[in-house]
Write a protein that holds these residues in place. Structure first.
Motif, PDB file in Angstrom:
ATOM      1  N   LEU A  51       0.816  -1.208   0.000  1.00  0.00           N
ATOM      2  CA  LEU A  51       0.000   0.000   0.000  1.00  0.00           C
ATOM      3  C   LEU A  51       0.849   1.257   0.000  1.00  0.00           C
ATOM      4  N   TYR A  52       2.135   1.131   0.343  1.00  0.00           N
ATOM      5  CA  TYR A  52       3.021   2.285   0.419  1.00  0.00           C
ATOM      6  C   TYR A  52       3.322   2.844  -0.975  1.00  0.00           C
ATOM      7  N   VAL A  53       3.338   4.166  -1.065  1.00  0.00           N
ATOM      8  CA  VAL A  53       3.621   4.847  -2.326  1.00  0.00           C
ATOM      9  C   VAL A  53       4.857   5.721  -2.135  1.00  0.00           C
ATOM     10  N   GLU A  54       5.865   5.512  -2.958  1.00  0.00           N
ATOM     11  CA  GLU A  54       7.066   6.335  -2.864  1.00  0.00           C
ATOM     12  C   GLU A  54       6.738   7.796  -3.163  1.00  0.00           C
ATOM     13  N   GLY A  55       7.337   8.697  -2.425  1.00  0.00           N
ATOM     14  CA  GLY A  55       7.078  10.111  -2.651  1.00  0.00           C
ATOM     15  C   GLY A  55       7.891  10.986  -1.718  1.00  0.00           C
ATOM     16  N   ASN A  56       7.781  12.303  -1.912  1.00  0.00           N
ATOM     17  CA  ASN A  56       8.524  13.249  -1.091  1.00  0.00           C
ATOM     18  C   ASN A  56       7.621  14.379  -0.606  1.00  0.00           C
ATOM     19  N   THR A  57       6.341  14.057  -0.400  1.00  0.00           N
ATOM     20  CA  THR A  57       5.409  15.061   0.086  1.00  0.00           C
ATOM     21  C   THR A  57       5.638  15.298   1.580  1.00  0.00           C
ATOM     22  N   PHE A  58       5.003  16.342   2.112  1.00  0.00           N
ATOM     23  CA  PHE A  58       5.152  16.620   3.540  1.00  0.00           C
ATOM     24  C   PHE A  58       4.578  15.483   4.380  1.00  0.00           C
ATOM     25  N   GLY A 105     -19.114  17.394   5.896  1.00  0.00           N
ATOM     26  CA  GLY A 105     -18.838  17.565   4.465  1.00  0.00           C
ATOM     27  C   GLY A 105     -17.508  18.263   4.238  1.00  0.00           C
ATOM     28  N   LEU A 106     -17.233  19.294   5.051  1.00  0.00           N
ATOM     29  CA  LEU A 106     -15.955  20.009   4.940  1.00  0.00           C
ATOM     30  C   LEU A 106     -14.781  19.105   5.314  1.00  0.00           C
ATOM     31  N   LEU A 107     -14.957  18.298   6.367  1.00  0.00           N
ATOM     32  CA  LEU A 107     -13.908  17.375   6.781  1.00  0.00           C
ATOM     33  C   LEU A 107     -13.660  16.317   5.701  1.00  0.00           C
ATOM     34  N   CYS A 108     -14.739  15.876   5.048  1.00  0.00           N
ATOM     35  CA  CYS A 108     -14.612  14.899   3.975  1.00  0.00           C
ATOM     36  C   CYS A 108     -13.860  15.508   2.787  1.00  0.00           C
ATOM     37  N   LEU A 109     -14.163  16.768   2.476  1.00  0.00           N
ATOM     38  CA  LEU A 109     -13.474  17.464   1.385  1.00  0.00           C
ATOM     39  C   LEU A 109     -11.987  17.631   1.703  1.00  0.00           C
ATOM     40  N   ALA A 110     -11.678  17.998   2.943  1.00  0.00           N
ATOM     41  CA  ALA A 110     -10.278  18.144   3.350  1.00  0.00           C
ATOM     42  C   ALA A 110      -9.543  16.810   3.267  1.00  0.00           C
ATOM     43  N   SER A 111     -10.210  15.724   3.656  1.00  0.00           N
ATOM     44  CA  SER A 111      -9.605  14.387   3.571  1.00  0.00           C
ATOM     45  C   SER A 111      -9.332  14.006   2.125  1.00  0.00           C
ATOM     46  N   ALA A 112     -10.279  14.345   1.241  1.00  0.00           N
ATOM     47  CA  ALA A 112     -10.101  14.047  -0.178  1.00  0.00           C
ATOM     48  C   ALA A 112      -8.924  14.828  -0.766  1.00  0.00           C
ATOM     49  N   LEU A 113      -8.769  16.078  -0.353  1.00  0.00           N
ATOM     50  CA  LEU A 113      -7.650  16.892  -0.840  1.00  0.00           C
ATOM     51  C   LEU A 113      -6.310  16.319  -0.388  1.00  0.00           C
ATOM     52  N   LEU A 114      -6.248  15.834   0.854  1.00  0.00           N
ATOM     53  CA  LEU A 114      -5.025  15.194   1.339  1.00  0.00           C
ATOM     54  C   LEU A 114      -4.708  13.946   0.516  1.00  0.00           C
ATOM     55  N   TYR A 115      -5.740  13.181   0.212  1.00  0.00           N
ATOM     56  CA  TYR A 115      -5.540  11.960  -0.582  1.00  0.00           C
ATOM     57  C   TYR A 115      -5.056  12.297  -1.993  1.00  0.00           C
ATOM     58  N   LEU A 116      -5.573  13.389  -2.549  1.00  0.00           N
ATOM     59  CA  LEU A 116      -5.162  13.806  -3.894  1.00  0.00           C
ATOM     60  C   LEU A 116      -3.709  14.261  -3.936  1.00  0.00           C
ATOM     61  N   LEU A 117      -3.170  14.689  -2.786  1.00  0.00           N
ATOM     62  CA  LEU A 117      -1.773  15.110  -2.736  1.00  0.00           C
ATOM     63  C   LEU A 117      -0.807  13.966  -3.063  1.00  0.00           C
ATOM     64  N   LEU A 118      -1.287  12.740  -2.949  1.00  0.00           N
ATOM     65  CA  LEU A 118      -0.440  11.590  -3.276  1.00  0.00           C
ATOM     66  C   LEU A 118      -0.167  11.500  -4.772  1.00  0.00           C
ATOM     67  N   ARG A 119      -1.036  12.137  -5.571  1.00  0.00           N
ATOM     68  CA  ARG A 119      -0.901  12.157  -7.026  1.00  0.00           C
ATOM     69  C   ARG A 119      -0.821  10.753  -7.629  1.00  0.00           C
ATOM     70  N   LEU A 120      -1.702   9.894  -7.141  1.00  0.00           N
ATOM     71  CA  LEU A 120      -1.786   8.539  -7.688  1.00  0.00           C
ATOM     72  C   LEU A 120      -2.494   8.566  -9.028  1.00  0.00           C
ATOM     73  N   PRO A 121      -2.180   7.637  -9.932  1.00  0.00           N
ATOM     74  CA  PRO A 121      -2.969   7.514 -11.166  1.00  0.00           C
ATOM     75  C   PRO A 121      -4.432   7.270 -10.804  1.00  0.00           C
ATOM     76  N   PRO A 122      -5.364   7.864 -11.530  1.00  0.00           N
ATOM     77  CA  PRO A 122      -6.787   7.721 -11.172  1.00  0.00           C
ATOM     78  C   PRO A 122      -7.234   6.278 -10.967  1.00  0.00           C
ATOM     79  N   LYS A 123      -6.770   5.368 -11.824  1.00  0.00           N
ATOM     80  CA  LYS A 123      -7.178   3.963 -11.707  1.00  0.00           C
ATOM     81  C   LYS A 123      -6.687   3.359 -10.400  1.00  0.00           C
ATOM     82  N   ASP A 124      -5.446   3.655 -10.043  1.00  0.00           N
ATOM     83  CA  ASP A 124      -4.877   3.121  -8.806  1.00  0.00           C
ATOM     84  C   ASP A 124      -5.542   3.743  -7.585  1.00  0.00           C
ATOM     85  N   ALA A 125      -5.779   5.050  -7.659  1.00  0.00           N
ATOM     86  CA  ALA A 125      -6.431   5.745  -6.541  1.00  0.00           C
ATOM     87  C   ALA A 125      -7.827   5.175  -6.280  1.00  0.00           C
TER      88      ALA A 125
END
Length: 201
Positions: free
Chosen positions: A4-11, A41-61
């Motif tokens: 499940l680990y994704v290589e990256g250099n995000t914060f 709803g706001l917390l869900c949106l913030a969680s989604a934005l954090l997940y998008l920071l991983l920049r996974l391919p849409p299919k993998d995400a």
């Protein structure tokens, strides 16, 4: 082997695993304490934005979230039938936020880090004789490590059904999944015991 680990250099990758786990635990408490749909709803949106920071391919995400998200939707629909639309929305938003946060943490934290941190957190329980901390860390590491394997096995069984022209059904998917998973778990347990990785008295 998949992980499940994704290589990256995000914060998030650079953040301490202890901080991430404590933040996840604290956020979980907040999510289950809040009843307001707009706030959730706001917390869900913030969680989604954090997940998008991983920049996974849409299919993998999507593949990482699909099994849990489909379960959340099914139980949300059941809540809508037996309770109310408001409670169904609260349930779906709450668990979707938690799912996204957990997926983000597991994608930015290596298994070894998880095991070390959980072992440290379980050490006070070991001191009073309740558990063996290293066994707890090993169990958590194995669960995280083999989630992708279980998902891959599920997809393989579905593909086998389609290849034979069969319509996948819950029973025909669940039975081979359970058998293969239990067989795999037994093999892993035997290998662990053979190497003396678990503490036995």
């Amino acid at each position: 082997m998949k992980t499940l680990y994704v290589e990256g250099n995000t914060f998030l990758h650079r953040m301490s695993s202890r901080v991430k786990l404590l933040c996840l635990a604290a956020t979980s408490v907040v999510l289950f304490a809040v009843q307001s749909t707009p706030v959730l709803g706001l917390l869900c949106l913030a969680s989604a934005l954090l997940y998008l920071l991983l920049r996974l391919p849409p299919k993998d995400a999507w593949a990482r979230l699909r099994p849990v998200l489909l379960t959340i939707i099914v139980v949300g629909l059941f809540t809508l039938v037996v309770d109310s639309a408001t409670q169904a929305a609260v349930f779906v938003l709450r668990l979707t936020s938690l799912m996204l946060l957990a997926a983000t943490v597991t994608a930015t934290t290596g298994i070894a880090e998880f095991m070390d941190e959980v072992t440290r957190l379980a050490t006070p329980l070991e001191r009073i004789g309740l558990v063996k901390a290293s066994d707890i860390g090993l169990a958590v590491g194995l669960v995280i490590r083999f989630v992708p394997e279980v998902l891959a096995r599920y997809q393989a069984i579905r593909d086998a059904h389609h290849a034979r022209g069969l319509r996948p059904r819950i029973l025909t998917l669940a039975v081979p999944m359970i058998i293969l998973t239990l067989r795999n778990a037994d093999e892993i347990a035997s290998a662990i015991d053979a190497r003396g990785l678990r503490g036995h008295k």
